[in-house]
Scaffold this motif. Structure first.
Motif, PDB file in Angstrom:
ATOM      1  N   ALA A 127      34.818  43.205  37.825  1.00 48.19           N
ATOM      2  CA  ALA A 127      35.644  43.493  36.655  1.00 48.19           C
ATOM      3  C   ALA A 127      36.896  44.233  37.084  1.00 48.19           C
ATOM      4  N   PHE A 128      38.007  43.944  36.414  1.00 49.60           N
ATOM      5  CA  PHE A 128      39.199  44.756  36.634  1.00 49.60           C
ATOM      6  C   PHE A 128      39.638  45.340  35.297  1.00 49.60           C
ATOM      7  N   SER A 129      40.317  46.459  35.375  1.00 50.41           N
ATOM      8  CA  SER A 129      40.698  47.155  34.148  1.00 50.41           C
ATOM      9  C   SER A 129      42.009  46.595  33.604  1.00 50.41           C
ATOM     10  N   HIS A 130      42.360  47.092  32.434  1.00 49.73           N
ATOM     11  CA  HIS A 130      43.592  46.631  31.797  1.00 49.73           C
ATOM     12  C   HIS A 130      44.813  46.961  32.656  1.00 49.73           C
ATOM     13  N   ALA A 131      44.852  48.181  33.155  1.00 52.05           N
ATOM     14  CA  ALA A 131      46.006  48.595  33.961  1.00 52.05           C
ATOM     15  C   ALA A 131      46.107  47.735  35.220  1.00 52.05           C
ATOM     16  N   GLU A 132      44.976  47.497  35.841  1.00 48.39           N
ATOM     17  CA  GLU A 132      44.995  46.640  37.022  1.00 48.39           C
ATOM     18  C   GLU A 132      45.418  45.224  36.652  1.00 48.39           C
ATOM     19  N   GLY A 133      44.938  44.770  35.515  1.00 48.51           N
ATOM     20  CA  GLY A 133      45.286  43.420  35.069  1.00 48.51           C
ATOM     21  C   GLY A 133      46.775  43.249  34.837  1.00 48.51           C
ATOM     22  N   GLU A 134      47.424  44.286  34.320  1.00 43.26           N
ATOM     23  CA  GLU A 134      48.863  44.178  34.098  1.00 43.26           C
ATOM     24  C   GLU A 134      49.593  43.938  35.414  1.00 43.26           C
ATOM     25  N   VAL A 135      49.183  44.698  36.427  1.00 44.89           N
ATOM     26  CA  VAL A 135      49.829  44.530  37.724  1.00 44.89           C
ATOM     27  C   VAL A 135      49.526  43.140  38.281  1.00 44.89           C
ATOM     28  N   LEU A 136      48.275  42.778  38.202  1.00 52.48           N
ATOM     29  CA  LEU A 136      47.881  41.483  38.745  1.00 52.48           C
ATOM     30  C   LEU A 136      48.647  40.353  38.067  1.00 52.48           C
ATOM     31  N   ARG A 137      48.747  40.445  36.765  1.00 54.40           N
ATOM     32  CA  ARG A 137      49.449  39.380  36.046  1.00 54.40           C
ATOM     33  C   ARG A 137      50.923  39.324  36.444  1.00 54.40           C
ATOM     34  N   LEU A 138      51.491  40.491  36.629  1.00 47.12           N
ATOM     35  CA  LEU A 138      52.890  40.549  37.065  1.00 47.12           C
ATOM     36  C   LEU A 138      53.062  39.783  38.374  1.00 47.12           C
ATOM     37  N   PHE A 139      52.146  40.012  39.279  1.00 52.51           N
ATOM     38  CA  PHE A 139      52.226  39.299  40.556  1.00 52.51           C
ATOM     39  C   PHE A 139      52.007  37.799  40.361  1.00 52.51           C
ATOM     40  N   LEU A 140      51.019  37.460  39.594  1.00 49.99           N
ATOM     41  CA  LEU A 140      50.678  36.048  39.452  1.00 49.99           C
ATOM     42  C   LEU A 140      51.742  35.270  38.679  1.00 49.99           C
ATOM     43  N   ASP A 141      52.516  36.006  37.877  1.00 45.81           N
ATOM     44  CA  ASP A 141      53.594  35.336  37.167  1.00 45.81           C
ATOM     45  C   ASP A 141      54.767  35.021  38.100  1.00 45.81           C
ATOM     46  N   ALA A 170      51.698  56.694  39.997  1.00 42.65           N
ATOM     47  CA  ALA A 170      50.671  55.995  39.227  1.00 42.65           C
ATOM     48  C   ALA A 170      50.696  54.503  39.547  1.00 42.65           C
ATOM     49  N   MET A 171      51.905  54.017  39.706  1.00 45.09           N
ATOM     50  CA  MET A 171      52.103  52.626  40.089  1.00 45.09           C
ATOM     51  C   MET A 171      51.386  52.329  41.401  1.00 45.09           C
ATOM     52  N   ASP A 172      51.626  53.199  42.367  1.00 43.16           N
ATOM     53  CA  ASP A 172      50.960  53.037  43.652  1.00 43.16           C
ATOM     54  C   ASP A 172      49.467  52.968  43.479  1.00 43.16           C
ATOM     55  N   VAL A 173      48.968  53.857  42.654  1.00 44.28           N
ATOM     56  CA  VAL A 173      47.517  53.920  42.482  1.00 44.28           C
ATOM     57  C   VAL A 173      46.991  52.607  41.907  1.00 44.28           C
ATOM     58  N   ARG A 174      47.706  52.106  40.936  1.00 48.04           N
ATOM     59  CA  ARG A 174      47.256  50.833  40.357  1.00 48.04           C
ATOM     60  C   ARG A 174      47.173  49.755  41.431  1.00 48.04           C
ATOM     61  N   ILE A 175      48.216  49.688  42.220  1.00 48.56           N
ATOM     62  CA  ILE A 175      48.236  48.669  43.261  1.00 48.56           C
ATOM     63  C   ILE A 175      47.129  48.914  44.270  1.00 48.56           C
ATOM     64  N   SER A 176      46.965  50.169  44.586  1.00 46.16           N
ATOM     65  CA  SER A 176      45.905  50.510  45.536  1.00 46.16           C
ATOM     66  C   SER A 176      44.542  50.052  45.027  1.00 46.16           C
ATOM     67  N   ARG A 177      44.260  50.373  43.769  1.00 45.95           N
ATOM     68  CA  ARG A 177      42.954  49.987  43.222  1.00 45.95           C
ATOM     69  C   ARG A 177      42.824  48.475  43.171  1.00 45.95           C
ATOM     70  N   LEU A 178      43.909  47.813  42.818  1.00 45.54           N
ATOM     71  CA  LEU A 178      43.866  46.353  42.763  1.00 45.54           C
ATOM     72  C   LEU A 178      43.590  45.782  44.149  1.00 45.54           C
ATOM     73  N   ARG A 179      44.232  46.349  45.136  1.00 49.06           N
ATOM     74  CA  ARG A 179      44.007  45.862  46.496  1.00 49.06           C
ATOM     75  C   ARG A 179      42.551  46.015  46.888  1.00 49.06           C
ATOM     76  N   THR A 180      41.980  47.145  46.531  1.00 45.17           N
ATOM     77  CA  THR A 180      40.572  47.348  46.843  1.00 45.17           C
ATOM     78  C   THR A 180      39.724  46.232  46.248  1.00 45.17           C
ATOM     79  N   LYS A 181      39.982  45.910  44.989  1.00 46.63           N
ATOM     80  CA  LYS A 181      39.164  44.884  44.342  1.00 46.63           C
ATOM     81  C   LYS A 181      39.404  43.508  44.944  1.00 46.63           C
ATOM     82  N   LEU A 182      40.597  43.318  45.490  1.00 43.92           N
ATOM     83  CA  LEU A 182      40.872  42.036  46.146  1.00 43.92           C
ATOM     84  C   LEU A 182      40.423  42.066  47.611  1.00 43.92           C
TER      85      LEU A 182
END
Lengths: 239, 239
Positions: free
Chosen positions: B160-174, B200-212
DNA sequence: CTGAAACCTTTCAAATTGTAACAAGACCGA
DNA sequence: TCGGTCTTGTTACAATTTGAAAGGTTTCAG
């Protein structure tokens, strides 16, 4: 439609004040409610509270990639998206439509045509279930009987649900697989914006989850999106 | 749709042979079945046997009033009607749409746009209750389910990924394979331009990277461009 | 090589949400 | 009318997510 009792809501996102003014005026004359925004950020903030029926979006925004916004809109919101853009190349139009827009109008436009195209989007799609609501929905092995306030499980076993629970359930069943924000719920379920009713909302959902036998750690049907709202995960078919 | 197993059927009604030929060819290349007619009478006869999914209709027909035909079509058949007409006046378009057409394309037209607009009409209308647009993107062996906030890996295992992580992910995927600057992210993700949200931005990316499951030393997907921003390295296909 | 800036990640506190327990009403049958 | 049950909002507290703070690491210029 956000609220059948009211006129359809059309949002306008364009950075040119003159265009906003023109569209607002035309659309209100045509009997629609409108909200206009100059920046994508404001627009997206507003989306957390209201559910527009049609979104007019200008692609050439200073603060965002308009196409990505359209893509998100088309997917997340149920609304129809109409692009209004100065870019008239075929390629622009094709990708705009490809990414989820329902229509593409090029500037300069005639207000009358905009109204006509909005009207097309709002036209009721060939309603299959015309008869006034058999009021029963099935999803994920459950059947919700709204006429009897009863939930029926796969084995035919029945559990009663209350009116308040039914309101929440119906809200979910009307927009499955789509994010529903808390303010949107409030609006629909009447409660004021007082913060005390916020908790009541939670409680309603909690009780509903219990009746749906959700696993608190791993909800299969009503998923919480922290800071954003809820999503009902299953497909739903009404009858 | 007349028959889900087959390709959608598009009918073409136009009295100019050259246009019929062009449309037929384009649409068959695009994977649709087509039937073309030069006279309204033949077309209406054919309607008794088949059910088209989309009807392209030229208004300036010799043997009938095109608008009346459109009106009948829209009412009786469940098909979408797209008018293709040489008459480009706003008034023509408005009345065409008013009478039941779902779209109005003026000649001369670009075949690619016609295909795009047909495709829009065939898209499952979001309001039909049943399946509300599952949107997901696949990339580098992953599938991101934005409707469930879940990342699925090659073995089908889900995170599962959170909303904040999803926003970043979607930004990349777009915007894959394109530089995304930090200010751009800020705009999109709402935060102010304060230095604190930068982190905070860094943290989001960091967490997203972990999940990926990114290797910090050697990121395969989210690459940092020192002083400039980030690039999402994989191709992405949305569905 | 050195220092400064940019970036990453761990830790922590604040905000958001879940749920149990309680109380105020509504409703119902006797 | 009375007592009981059911519904529903409120309160209180636990659990979770998120941004902020802080310190470490990497990158780059000179």
């Amino acid at each position: 439609m956000s609220d059948p009792a009211l006129a359809p809501l059309v949002t306008i996102l364009d950075d040119e004040p003159e265009i906003r003014r023109l569209l607002t005026e035309t659309l209100e004359d045509a009997g629609y409610r409108t909200q206009s925004f100059s920046r994508a950020r404001d627009f997206e903030a507003a989306l957390k509270r209201v559910t527009p029926d049609v979104c007019l979006v200008d692609l050439s925004l200073p603060d965002t990639d308009g196409l990505a916004l359209v893509h998100r809109l088309a997917l997340e919101q149920g609304a129809s998206v109409i692009i209004i853009s100065g870019r008239a190349q075929v390629q622009d139009r094709v990708t705009g439509l490809e990414l989820g827009a329902d229509d593409y109008i090029t500037k300069p436009f005639d207000p009358a045509e905009v109204v006509a195209r909005i009207r097309v989007r709002l036209r009721v799609p060939p309603r299959d279930g015309k008869s006034a609501t058999g009021d029963r929905a099935s999803f994920a092995g459950w059947i919700a009987h709204f006429d009897r306030y009863v939930l029926e499980d796969e084995q035919g076993q029945e559990t009663a649900f209350s009116h308040a629970e039914g309101e929440v359930l119906r809200l979910f069943l009307d927009s499955p697989k789509r994010l529903i924000s808390r303010p949107q719920m409030m609006e629909r379920l009447g409660g004021g914006v007082g913060d005390s009713f916020d908790r009541a909302m939670d409680v309603r959902i909690s009780r509903l989850r219990t009746k749906l036998r959700e696993d608190p750690k791993n909800p299969r049907l009503i998923k919480t999106i922290y800071g954003a709202g809820y999503i009902f995960l299953s497909d739903v078919s009404w009858s």
